[in-house]
Design a protein around this motif. Structure first.
Motif, short mmCIF file in Angstrom:
data_model
loop_
_atom_site.label_atom_id
_atom_site.label_comp_id
_atom_site.label_asym_id
_atom_site.label_seq_id
_atom_site.Cartn_x
_atom_site.Cartn_y
_atom_site.Cartn_z
N UNK A 26 0.83 -1.20 0.00
CA UNK A 26 0.00 0.00 0.00
C UNK A 26 0.86 1.26 0.00
N UNK A 27 1.92 1.25 0.81
CA UNK A 27 2.80 2.41 0.87
C UNK A 27 3.42 2.75 -0.47
N UNK A 39 3.88 6.17 6.65
CA UNK A 39 4.50 5.56 7.83
C UNK A 39 3.53 4.59 8.48
N UNK A 40 4.01 3.40 8.77
CA UNK A 40 3.25 2.37 9.49
C UNK A 40 4.07 2.00 10.73
N UNK A 41 3.45 2.01 11.89
CA UNK A 41 4.15 1.65 13.12
C UNK A 41 3.34 0.62 13.91
N UNK A 42 4.03 -0.13 14.75
CA UNK A 42 3.40 -1.09 15.64
C UNK A 42 3.75 -0.69 17.07
N UNK A 43 2.80 -0.81 17.97
CA UNK A 43 2.98 -0.40 19.37
C UNK A 43 4.23 -1.03 19.98
N UNK A 69 -0.59 4.71 12.11
CA UNK A 69 -0.06 5.00 10.78
C UNK A 69 -0.50 6.37 10.31
N UNK A 70 0.28 6.93 9.40
CA UNK A 70 -0.10 8.20 8.81
C UNK A 70 0.50 8.35 7.42
N UNK A 71 -0.20 9.16 6.62
CA UNK A 71 0.23 9.49 5.27
C UNK A 71 0.22 11.01 5.17
N UNK A 72 1.29 11.59 4.64
CA UNK A 72 1.40 13.04 4.53
C UNK A 72 1.20 13.46 3.08
N UNK A 73 0.45 14.54 2.91
CA UNK A 73 0.15 15.11 1.60
C UNK A 73 0.47 16.60 1.60
N UNK A 74 0.50 17.21 0.42
CA UNK A 74 0.76 18.66 0.31
C UNK A 74 -0.39 19.47 0.91
#
Length: 118
Positions: A26-27, A39-43, A69-74
């Motif tokens: 997906x990334x 960004x994907x993170x696990x606890x 998780x988060x995705x950054x856009x303009x």
């Protein structure tokens, strides 16, 4: 300033490898369509709270962990454009709720406008 899509979801510990594989795929797709960061993170240090916490937010079960998780856009407009392209991407075919290595009903997500950014 940018725009951020954020996600918190429970992942069965037995499915973390499958989740990582899905996240990598997906990334790559989000980045190819213009996302600035994925960004994907696990606890790692996430404890239940007395009133609220990440585990409580997703009704975490003993055999699960939390993904954040988060995705950054303009901008939000850019996010909407990128997400529309991603949703039409044939590489995501067959990735409906039944194919997910987590319970989508307990996933929390939304778009966020930064108010402070360095």
């Amino acid at each position: 300033m940018s725009y951020v899509d954020g996600y918190v979801l429970p992942v069965p510990k037995a499915n973390v490898a499958a989740y990582r594989k899905l996240a990598r795929k997906a990334g790559k797709i989000w980045m190819e369509h213009g996302a600035l960061q994925y960004v994907e993170t696990i606890a790692d240090d996430v404890k239940p709270g007395k009133s609220t916490s990440f585990p409580q937010s997703v009704k975490l079960k003993p055999d699960e962990t939390v993904a954040f998780s988060w995705i950054v856009f303009k901008s939000r407009k850019h996010r909407d454009k990128v997400n529309a392209l991603v949703m039409k991407d044939p590489r995501l075919d067959g990735m409906g709720p039944q194919a997910m290595p987590f319970d989508m009903k307990r996933m929390i997500f939304g778009g966020f406008k930064p108010i402070v950014q360095f």
